[in-house]
Design a protein around this motif. Structure first.
Motif, PDB file in Angstrom:
ATOM      1  N   GLY A  41      13.019  10.038  14.885  1.00 53.49           N
ATOM      2  CA  GLY A  41      14.460   9.795  14.958  1.00 53.49           C
ATOM      3  C   GLY A  41      14.882   9.310  16.326  1.00 53.49           C
ATOM      4  N   THR A  42      14.280   9.862  17.376  1.00 53.53           N
ATOM      5  CA  THR A  42      14.666   9.501  18.746  1.00 53.53           C
ATOM      6  C   THR A  42      13.901   8.271  19.224  1.00 53.53           C
ATOM      7  N   VAL A  43      12.603   8.250  18.985  1.00 52.49           N
ATOM      8  CA  VAL A  43      11.755   7.136  19.445  1.00 52.49           C
ATOM      9  C   VAL A  43      11.406   6.199  18.285  1.00 52.49           C
ATOM     10  N   VAL A  44      11.175   6.773  17.122  1.00 58.06           N
ATOM     11  CA  VAL A  44      10.796   5.961  15.950  1.00 58.06           C
ATOM     12  C   VAL A  44      11.753   6.199  14.785  1.00 58.06           C
ATOM     13  N   ASP A  45      11.791   5.211  13.913  1.00 57.29           N
ATOM     14  CA  ASP A  45      12.655   5.225  12.729  1.00 57.29           C
ATOM     15  C   ASP A  45      11.879   5.824  11.561  1.00 57.29           C
ATOM     16  N   TRP A  46      11.921   7.159  11.434  1.00 63.96           N
ATOM     17  CA  TRP A  46      11.123   7.801  10.390  1.00 63.96           C
ATOM     18  C   TRP A  46      11.589   7.396   8.996  1.00 63.96           C
ATOM     19  N   ARG A  47      12.919   7.279   8.802  1.00 58.85           N
ATOM     20  CA  ARG A  47      13.412   7.005   7.450  1.00 58.85           C
ATOM     21  C   ARG A  47      13.026   5.591   7.006  1.00 58.85           C
ATOM     22  N   GLY A  48      13.257   4.634   7.884  1.00 58.61           N
ATOM     23  CA  GLY A  48      12.902   3.258   7.556  1.00 58.61           C
ATOM     24  C   GLY A  48      11.397   3.099   7.348  1.00 58.61           C
ATOM     25  N   GLY A  49      10.609   3.758   8.209  1.00 60.48           N
ATOM     26  CA  GLY A  49       9.155   3.658   8.121  1.00 60.48           C
ATOM     27  C   GLY A  49       8.600   4.302   6.860  1.00 60.48           C
ATOM     28  N   ILE A  50       9.091   5.486   6.538  1.00 56.74           N
ATOM     29  CA  ILE A  50       8.601   6.168   5.331  1.00 56.74           C
ATOM     30  C   ILE A  50       9.049   5.423   4.074  1.00 56.74           C
ATOM     31  N   ALA A  51      10.282   4.934   4.069  1.00 59.54           N
ATOM     32  CA  ALA A  51      10.770   4.191   2.893  1.00 59.54           C
ATOM     33  C   ALA A  51       9.916   2.949   2.664  1.00 59.54           C
ATOM     34  N   SER A  52       9.611   2.236   3.734  1.00 55.38           N
ATOM     35  CA  SER A  52       8.822   1.011   3.620  1.00 55.38           C
ATOM     36  C   SER A  52       7.385   1.295   3.162  1.00 55.38           C
ATOM     37  N   SER A  53       6.767   2.312   3.755  1.00 55.21           N
ATOM     38  CA  SER A  53       5.398   2.665   3.350  1.00 55.21           C
ATOM     39  C   SER A  53       5.356   3.180   1.913  1.00 55.21           C
ATOM     40  N   THR A  54       6.410   3.888   1.513  1.00 56.95           N
ATOM     41  CA  THR A  54       6.466   4.404   0.142  1.00 56.95           C
ATOM     42  C   THR A  54       6.573   3.251  -0.856  1.00 56.95           C
ATOM     43  N   ARG A  55       7.352   2.246  -0.499  1.00 54.39           N
ATOM     44  CA  ARG A  55       7.466   1.067  -1.372  1.00 54.39           C
ATOM     45  C   ARG A  55       6.092   0.430  -1.584  1.00 54.39           C
ATOM     46  N   THR A  56       5.354   0.232  -0.490  1.00 56.07           N
ATOM     47  CA  THR A  56       4.016  -0.367  -0.585  1.00 56.07           C
ATOM     48  C   THR A  56       3.078   0.512  -1.416  1.00 56.07           C
ATOM     49  N   TRP A  57       3.159   1.818  -1.175  1.00 53.30           N
ATOM     50  CA  TRP A  57       2.296   2.767  -1.883  1.00 53.30           C
ATOM     51  C   TRP A  57       2.603   2.781  -3.381  1.00 53.30           C
ATOM     52  N   LEU A  58       3.890   2.740  -3.724  1.00 50.23           N
ATOM     53  CA  LEU A  58       4.277   2.715  -5.145  1.00 50.23           C
ATOM     54  C   LEU A  58       3.784   1.426  -5.809  1.00 50.23           C
ATOM     55  N   ASP A  59       3.910   0.317  -5.101  1.00 54.61           N
ATOM     56  CA  ASP A  59       3.406  -0.962  -5.655  1.00 54.61           C
ATOM     57  C   ASP A  59       1.929  -0.857  -6.008  1.00 54.61           C
ATOM     58  N   ASP A  60       1.169  -0.124  -5.156  1.00 52.70           N
ATOM     59  CA  ASP A  60      -0.275   0.006  -5.377  1.00 52.70           C
ATOM     60  C   ASP A  60      -0.634   1.057  -6.425  1.00 52.70           C
ATOM     61  N   HIS A  61       0.105   2.167  -6.429  1.00 57.97           N
ATOM     62  CA  HIS A  61      -0.342   3.329  -7.211  1.00 57.97           C
ATOM     63  C   HIS A  61       0.563   3.693  -8.395  1.00 57.97           C
ATOM     64  N   ALA A  62       1.776   3.170  -8.419  1.00 55.29           N
ATOM     65  CA  ALA A  62       2.685   3.471  -9.544  1.00 55.29           C
ATOM     66  C   ALA A  62       3.672   2.320  -9.692  1.00 55.29           C
ATOM     67  N   PRO A  63       3.157   1.114  -9.974  1.00 54.87           N
ATOM     68  CA  PRO A  63       3.993  -0.087  -9.952  1.00 54.87           C
ATOM     69  C   PRO A  63       5.134  -0.060 -10.979  1.00 54.87           C
ATOM     70  N   ASP A  64       5.002   0.778 -12.008  1.00 51.93           N
ATOM     71  CA  ASP A  64       6.084   0.851 -13.010  1.00 51.93           C
ATOM     72  C   ASP A  64       7.277   1.686 -12.540  1.00 51.93           C
ATOM     73  N   ARG A  65       7.129   2.390 -11.421  1.00 49.45           N
ATOM     74  CA  ARG A  65       8.195   3.309 -10.985  1.00 49.45           C
ATOM     75  C   ARG A  65       9.229   2.618 -10.096  1.00 49.45           C
ATOM     76  N   THR A  66       9.835   1.552 -10.648  1.00 47.16           N
ATOM     77  CA  THR A  66      10.884   0.807  -9.923  1.00 47.16           C
ATOM     78  C   THR A  66      12.188   1.600  -9.861  1.00 47.16           C
ATOM     79  N   ASP A  67      12.231   2.737 -10.562  1.00 49.25           N
ATOM     80  CA  ASP A  67      13.434   3.588 -10.543  1.00 49.25           C
ATOM     81  C   ASP A  67      13.597   4.349  -9.222  1.00 49.25           C
ATOM     82  N   ILE A  68      12.537   4.428  -8.429  1.00 41.17           N
ATOM     83  CA  ILE A  68      12.593   5.304  -7.245  1.00 41.17           C
ATOM     84  C   ILE A  68      13.276   4.619  -6.066  1.00 41.17           C
ATOM     85  N   ASP A  69      14.270   5.318  -5.528  1.00 40.59           N
ATOM     86  CA  ASP A  69      14.964   4.883  -4.303  1.00 40.59           C
ATOM     87  C   ASP A  69      14.134   5.418  -3.135  1.00 40.59           C
TER      88      ASP A  69
END
Lengths: 234, 234
Positions: A13-41
């Motif tokens: 939060g202070t030095v790095v953007d945890w929310r933006g980073g986790i959201a972005s990595s989660t998107r990539t991970w879902l594309d690889d491991h659960a591509p049908d789960r487009t419902d997830i924010d």
């Protein structure tokens, strides 16, 4: 007034953007491991993972569980979360490593470099050593040392986390400046005698966040780490 | 063969010239605090201080004394030594800090910088965090993290000192390379599964020293850290 010799940084939060980073990595991970789960924010996914962060450390702060590195706590929280989302858990470790690759805010590398010209710079984070080290290598954060919870075997905001960190630096608490965007972290640090700097991070919690304001008269209040670098040179 | 991910360095003798540095600081200190003591051979003074080093850690290695930072052990040894030399003890702390300012060997900064292009670089020294940090700031040693005895609460050559350091890096022992000019340090590291690099330092013990040779088939044997940097890039 005692001169400041070390600036100790909260990281998530202070030095790095945890929310933006986790959201972005989660998107990539879902594309690889659960591509049908487009419902997830994925922003909400990041928030729900982070919501398990403080409770996960509480048994350790209270002495009911032995010190356990944050990577392990993050993994335990993630396994719960994947279950809540009915997502597969077999590639959980890959997603857990996203915390090692969080992106810095635009001013972080240049700001810490500037501050490093005046004082020792080190994280005082609840992140474990390998997490902080991988993050530093990946983002180019120029730390003098990797300090924090794992070095002193105590999680913020316990007094031990601040006092033992000052002790390993062979400094008195008032020679140390705690830098954070979280008022509660600064309050605990001030309670131990450290100096305090509040950094506004108005997008830590995403685009809907309206403000990031100090709730006390911290020694410094700045809009970014470059501004703090200028103030510490004066 | 597993790829090496981290190079962990012995520091006293391997990265910095402890004997030359202590002898030089002792000369300055004597000029200030005991100018009549021209009889003292400062190289011998350095050797006698260093001779108390291994014995001072032994009670901690054996669990008969709780973990105590090297600065404290150095100070205890120095007070004994000053007494043996009939020197005043009131400015002992100033001389004790000489360990924080030891000069690097001519190839150390460039060599560690080169090695850092391939792998994580960190000290795995018995020196405490503030000692190693002050030394790094003073000499320009570009460590990624400050590791060693104080982080893992165990002195080399106990197995815990090597194994816990690999663990905080989240690496297996064979992903770690121990770099030292001391065969006993490398033997202990190899016993824990680490890879090994011997660096010749033929002047560690002063101008009378005749050689610095490996006594086992270490994974690498080099004349300086620049050579090791080249080998690790291959």
């Amino acid at each position: 007034m005692t001169a400041i010799r070390a600036a100790l940084f909260d990281v998530f939060g202070t030095v790095v953007d945890w929310r933006g980073g986790i959201a972005s990595s989660t998107r990539t991970w879902l594309d690889d491991h659960a591509p049908d789960r487009t419902d997830i924010d994925t922003g909400e996914f990041a928030d729900r993972w982070r919501a398990k962060y403080q409770p996960s450390m509480q048994p350790i702060r209270e002495g009911r569980r032995e010190f356990t590195a944050l990577d392990v706590l993050h993994r335990e929280s993630l396994l719960e979360l994947l279950d809540e989302y009915a997502l597969p858990t077999d590639a959980a470790e890959e997603l857990n490593r996203a915390w090692h690759r969080l992106p810095p805010w635009p001013d972080s590398v240049a700001g810490i470099s500037a501050i490093r010209e005046s004082v020792i710079v080190a994280p005082l984070s609840n992140g474990n050593i390998s997490l902080l080290l991988d993050m530093a290598k990946n983002a180019g954060l120029p730390w003098d040392a990797i300090l924090g919870a794992e070095v002193v075997r105590a999680y913020k905001p316990t007094p031990e986390s601040y006092l033992r960190t000052a002790a390993v630096l062979d400094l008195s608490p008032d020679q140390c400046l705690m830098v954070a965007t979280h008022n509660d972290d600064l309050a605990a640090a001030r309670g131990c005698g450290l100096r305090t700097a509040f950094v506004r991070r108005p997008r830590e919690h995403g685009p809907e966040q309206s403000s990031s304001e100090p709730t006390d008269d911290w020694n410094y209040v700045v809009d970014d780490l470059l501004e703090l670098g200028v103030l510490l040179r004066q």
